[in-house]
Motif scaffolding. Structure first.
Motif, PDB file in Angstrom:
ATOM      1  N   PHE A  55      27.455  15.724  36.989  1.00  0.00           N
ATOM      2  CA  PHE A  55      26.244  15.898  36.198  1.00  0.00           C
ATOM      3  C   PHE A  55      26.496  16.978  35.161  1.00  0.00           C
ATOM      4  O   PHE A  55      27.465  17.734  35.248  1.00  0.00           O
ATOM      5  N   VAL A  56      25.621  17.060  34.183  1.00  0.00           N
ATOM      6  CA  VAL A  56      25.741  18.037  33.101  1.00  0.00           C
ATOM      7  C   VAL A  56      24.785  19.188  33.372  1.00  0.00           C
ATOM      8  O   VAL A  56      23.590  18.970  33.596  1.00  0.00           O
ATOM      9  N   LYS A  57      25.314  20.402  33.340  1.00  0.00           N
ATOM     10  CA  LYS A  57      24.465  21.569  33.554  1.00  0.00           C
ATOM     11  C   LYS A  57      23.436  21.658  32.425  1.00  0.00           C
ATOM     12  O   LYS A  57      23.762  21.523  31.249  1.00  0.00           O
ATOM     13  N   ASN A  58      22.173  21.889  32.814  1.00  0.00           N
ATOM     14  CA  ASN A  58      21.050  21.914  31.873  1.00  0.00           C
ATOM     15  C   ASN A  58      20.880  20.576  31.143  1.00  0.00           C
ATOM     16  O   ASN A  58      20.251  20.506  30.087  1.00  0.00           O
ATOM     17  N   GLY A  59      21.458  19.544  31.758  1.00  0.00           N
ATOM     18  CA  GLY A  59      21.256  18.184  31.273  1.00  0.00           C
ATOM     19  C   GLY A  59      20.670  17.387  32.415  1.00  0.00           C
ATOM     20  O   GLY A  59      19.623  17.743  32.957  1.00  0.00           O
ATOM     21  N   ASP A  60      21.367  16.328  32.850  1.00  0.00           N
ATOM     22  CA  ASP A  60      20.850  15.551  33.974  1.00  0.00           C
ATOM     23  C   ASP A  60      20.902  16.328  35.281  1.00  0.00           C
ATOM     24  O   ASP A  60      20.344  15.899  36.289  1.00  0.00           O
ATOM     25  N   GLY A  61      21.556  17.504  35.276  1.00  0.00           N
ATOM     26  CA  GLY A  61      21.553  18.346  36.466  1.00  0.00           C
ATOM     27  C   GLY A  61      20.278  19.146  36.635  1.00  0.00           C
ATOM     28  O   GLY A  61      20.038  19.715  37.709  1.00  0.00           O
ATOM     29  N   SER A  62      19.447  19.226  35.596  1.00  0.00           N
ATOM     30  CA  SER A  62      18.205  20.003  35.669  1.00  0.00           C
ATOM     31  C   SER A  62      17.061  19.136  36.176  1.00  0.00           C
ATOM     32  O   SER A  62      16.922  17.981  35.775  1.00  0.00           O
ATOM     33  N   ALA A  63      16.250  19.697  37.043  1.00  0.00           N
ATOM     34  CA  ALA A  63      15.094  18.979  37.590  1.00  0.00           C
ATOM     35  C   ALA A  63      14.267  19.947  38.423  1.00  0.00           C
ATOM     36  O   ALA A  63      14.727  21.027  38.785  1.00  0.00           O
ATOM     37  N   ASP A  64      13.046  19.539  38.739  1.00  0.00           N
ATOM     38  CA  ASP A  64      12.182  20.336  39.619  1.00  0.00           C
ATOM     39  C   ASP A  64      12.369  19.953  41.079  1.00  0.00           C
ATOM     40  O   ASP A  64      12.121  20.758  41.971  1.00  0.00           O
ATOM     41  N   PHE A  65      12.785  18.729  41.325  1.00  0.00           N
ATOM     42  CA  PHE A  65      13.087  18.278  42.685  1.00  0.00           C
ATOM     43  C   PHE A  65      14.057  17.107  42.601  1.00  0.00           C
ATOM     44  O   PHE A  65      14.125  16.410  41.596  1.00  0.00           O
ATOM     45  N   LYS A  66      14.847  16.930  43.684  1.00  0.00           N
ATOM     46  CA  LYS A  66      15.881  15.893  43.711  1.00  0.00           C
ATOM     47  C   LYS A  66      15.781  15.157  45.040  1.00  0.00           C
ATOM     48  O   LYS A  66      16.402  15.558  46.027  1.00  0.00           O
ATOM     49  N   PRO A  67      15.031  14.084  45.087  1.00  0.00           N
ATOM     50  CA  PRO A  67      14.679  13.462  46.376  1.00  0.00           C
ATOM     51  C   PRO A  67      15.775  12.696  47.087  1.00  0.00           C
ATOM     52  O   PRO A  67      15.644  12.399  48.280  1.00  0.00           O
ATOM     53  N   ILE A  68      16.888  12.345  46.402  1.00  0.00           N
ATOM     54  CA  ILE A  68      17.936  11.580  47.097  1.00  0.00           C
ATOM     55  C   ILE A  68      19.280  12.309  47.100  1.00  0.00           C
ATOM     56  O   ILE A  68      20.302  11.711  47.408  1.00  0.00           O
ATOM     57  N   ALA A  69      19.289  13.604  46.788  1.00  0.00           N
ATOM     58  CA  ALA A  69      20.548  14.349  46.719  1.00  0.00           C
ATOM     59  C   ALA A  69      21.220  14.482  48.076  1.00  0.00           C
ATOM     60  O   ALA A  69      22.402  14.808  48.152  1.00  0.00           O
TER      61      ALA A  69
END
Length: 328
Positions: free
Chosen positions: A206-220
């Protein structure tokens, strides 16, 4: 439990109930938001996340965005529309091509590629690939493949400098998409959903501060194999979970395997699980039909990627901790 090909099987009904309950708790009580913004690409991960969020919060509280650009596959938009219609969620389309053009993304990509192929221009196509880890003579060197307007393909090894230059330019795409997601999240008072599976999250895909950014990650916490099992259990369109995982980032078609993982997700899932639980290489090799030395190379690659991408998981560093700020 003895290691086998079935080690990653899950109770899908129980898993869905656990995740949807967690989403409700995290969004409504912890983050105190009204709903969820999610970028959907037609891929299985974002599709499963969108479906889980819809079950958890209701379709009226889900806002989906598809964000194509000039290198995107038309199939991605078609699958995103198919998913949104099935779930009954609101979706908007934001073509990010003009933003990428004005910010210099495409021109910087061209300049990087011209270091290897001086004749390259916007009418050509390209992709990055890495050899399969199963190849005993494998060198961990990225190759750049270009295709001329007449369909002729040529590949060359990339120097670290050229690779970093091209990746840095391309990462603009993921960061632009995330900025748009947060625009809608701020406007609606919604939370942004991250969509990585365990394989991607663990290995830093993933890209830092790109698709790596989120408020929650339900399937990680779920291996890719388990995400596919959920896709079927959730009744998602077969077109979504039957196609191989792609990056949909470069103008030439490219699988995640050839770009980053260098092994098919089903085998890599099992190797990652085995590595996490210290299962001997010979036992893994027998179960999944590979040679012991191949499993050894996979184990080394897993650890290598963890080291190389550890900074992606690192929050901003402080000189001193701010004790008054309590982490959630």
């Amino acid at each position: 439990m003895a290691f086998s090909n079935n080690i990653l099987e899950i109770d899908t009904k129980q898993t869905i109930e656990k995740i949807t309950s967690s989403i409700r708790e995290q969004i409504l009580k912890v983050l105190k938001r009204r709903g969820v913004v999610i970028g959907i690409s037609g891929g299985v991960d974002s599709s499963v996340c969108a479906s889980l969020c819809t079950l958890a919060l209701g379709k009226e509280n889900i806002f989906a965005i598809q964000m194509p650009e000039r290198d995107s596959s038309p199939e991605s938009a078609s699958l995103a529309n198919l998913l949104a219609n099935q779930l009954g969620i609101k979706m908007v389309t934001e073509d990010i091509t003009p933003i990428l053009e004005s910010s210099g993304c495409y021109q910087r990509q061209i300049e990087a590629i011209q270091e290897l192929f001086p004749e390259y221009n916007s009418k050509w196509k390209c992709k990055i690939s890495i050899p399969s880890i199963l190849d005993g003579n494998r060198l961990n060197i990225f190759r750049l493949t270009v295709e001329s307007p007449d369909g002729q393909q040529t590949a060359k090894r990339m120097s670290p400098q050229t690779y970093l230059k091209l990746i840095a330019a391309t990462n603009w795409k993921q960061r632009t998409r995330k900025a748009i997601e947060y625009y809608y999240a701020d406007r609606l008072n919604y939370a942004v959903c991250g969509t990585p599976n365990r394989l991607e999250y663990d290995q830093g895909f993933f890209v830092k501060n790109g698709d790596g950014s989120a408020d929650f990650k339900p399937i990680a916490h779920l291996y890719k194999t388990q995400v596919y099992a959920l896709a079927k259990a959730l009744g998602l369109p077969e077109e979504i979970y039957s196609k191989p995982p792609t990056t949909d980032t470069y103008s030439l078609s490219q699988t995640q395997e050839e770009f980053f993982f260098s092994l098919s997700y089903d085998k890599l899932d099992l190797c990652l699980y085995a590595y996490n639980y210290n299962i001997p290489e010979n036992e893994v090799a027998m179960a999944i039909g590979l040679e012991e030395d191949q499993i050894e190379r996979v184990y080394k690659d897993i650890e290598s990627k963890r080291r190389a991408t550890r900074y992606l998981h690192t929050p901003p560093l402080l000189v001193e901790p701010i004790s008054e700020i309590i982490k959630i």
